[in-house]
Design an enzyme around this catalytic site. Sequence first.
Site, PDB file in Angstrom:
ATOM      1  N   CYS A  79       0.995  -0.920   0.049  1.00  0.00           N
ATOM      2  CA  CYS A  79       0.004  -0.058   0.263  1.00  0.00           C
ATOM      3  C   CYS A  79       1.202   1.041   0.004  1.00  0.00           C
ATOM      4  O   CYS A  79       1.480   1.623   0.976  1.00  0.00           O
ATOM      5  CB  CYS A  79      -0.784  -0.169   1.364  1.00  0.00           C
ATOM      6  SG  CYS A  79      -1.967   1.683   1.430  1.00  0.00           S
ATOM      7  N   TYR A 222      -5.374   5.570  -9.018  1.00  0.00           N
ATOM      8  CA  TYR A 222      -6.535   4.573  -9.244  1.00  0.00           C
ATOM      9  C   TYR A 222      -7.690   5.495 -10.542  1.00  0.00           C
ATOM     10  O   TYR A 222      -8.072   4.136 -10.420  1.00  0.00           O
ATOM     11  CB  TYR A 222      -6.244   4.798  -7.707  1.00  0.00           C
ATOM     12  CG  TYR A 222      -5.559   4.566  -6.985  1.00  0.00           C
ATOM     13  CD1 TYR A 222      -6.013   3.187  -6.162  1.00  0.00           C
ATOM     14  CD2 TYR A 222      -4.001   4.674  -6.129  1.00  0.00           C
ATOM     15  CE1 TYR A 222      -4.790   1.798  -5.859  1.00  0.00           C
ATOM     16  CE2 TYR A 222      -3.101   4.081  -5.392  1.00  0.00           C
ATOM     17  CZ  TYR A 222      -3.661   3.409  -5.458  1.00  0.00           C
ATOM     18  OH  TYR A 222      -2.731   2.060  -4.375  1.00  0.00           O
TER      19      TYR A 222
END
Length: 355
Positions: A79, A222
């Site tokens: 992450c 994203y």
Amino acid sequence: MLSFFCKTPSAFGTKNYATLPFFASKRSFQMARSALDEMSDSGAFTRTASTFRNFISRDPKSQFPPESGRYHLYVSYACPWASRCLAYLKIKGLDKAIGFTSVKPIWERTKESDEHMGWVFPTSNTEEPGAEPDPFNGAKSIRELYELASSNYTGKFTVPVLWDKKFKTIVSNESAEIIRMLNAKFNDVAENPALDLYPSDLRAQIDETNDWIYSGINNGVYKCGFARKQEPYDEAAKQLYEALDKCEEILSKQRYICGNILTEADIRLFVTLIRFDEIYAVHFKCNKKLLREYPNLFNYTKDIYQIPGMNSTVNMQHIKRHYYGSHPSINPFGIIPLGPNIDYCSPHDRARFSA
């Protein structure tokens, strides 16, 4: 099934949020449960804000004082939002005062009773290199930590998690705020207290830079990867490459993004750049131009990677296994590309700028 992703950051610096009440278990948070719920009707990805927003403070009345050994950081090497917190832990020299634990890279079922797929801990220290069991609560998953902190929690189960071992609760799950705490609140126990990544004379510039880098690059990849229609993908890709071109131009004139000293803005940018060619160019369709085709950005990424402590925060095996193995709606067979296996330890040219 595309499920819970790693983090729900805010564009830090543009909004002010009130600190949540100390006993979060008395609250019920109504939020989207998965990344699928963060899609607009237009097919664009729209990220929701974080929920646990408490602060560590030196105020004598603070419920969360900066005590050595009291807090623990739960992360995933995969992450980027969690990795920037881990980067602070390392380069500030706080890893002896604040421990950390990484979860396994590929999402798994977190409960027998439902279909949720999310971050889980290994059952032993040898099951997954780089990941460890939860050392304090015996939690099987990050989800269990959230439910321990708040029995009524209905939001997403994200990393990073800054955990208070004393009260067994989450201090914060907002990476933008965690890194500010790590930068300034623990200097009494830091091995590198002189390093200030948010100096007062550059704060306005850092905040402004964070805003457009977050929108165009950090979250921009994203928005490209999770888009479900062509138009929002095209718009996100346009904004992404405009922001990358802007970075390339800035870095042609100075060593770092806000001048010739390392700042918070560099760490926030780095965690996306280090994943770009290995992940985002393929998995999120950000292939108009590779990082390696930007000479200043590429050398800049190598420069930051070679800062003492930084390379230990980059576990490319975890990164690749997570993205390619945890998003079946994007990569249904979970096939992991072989390359490009970039050597970020190779020489860079950034020393040409005075520090």
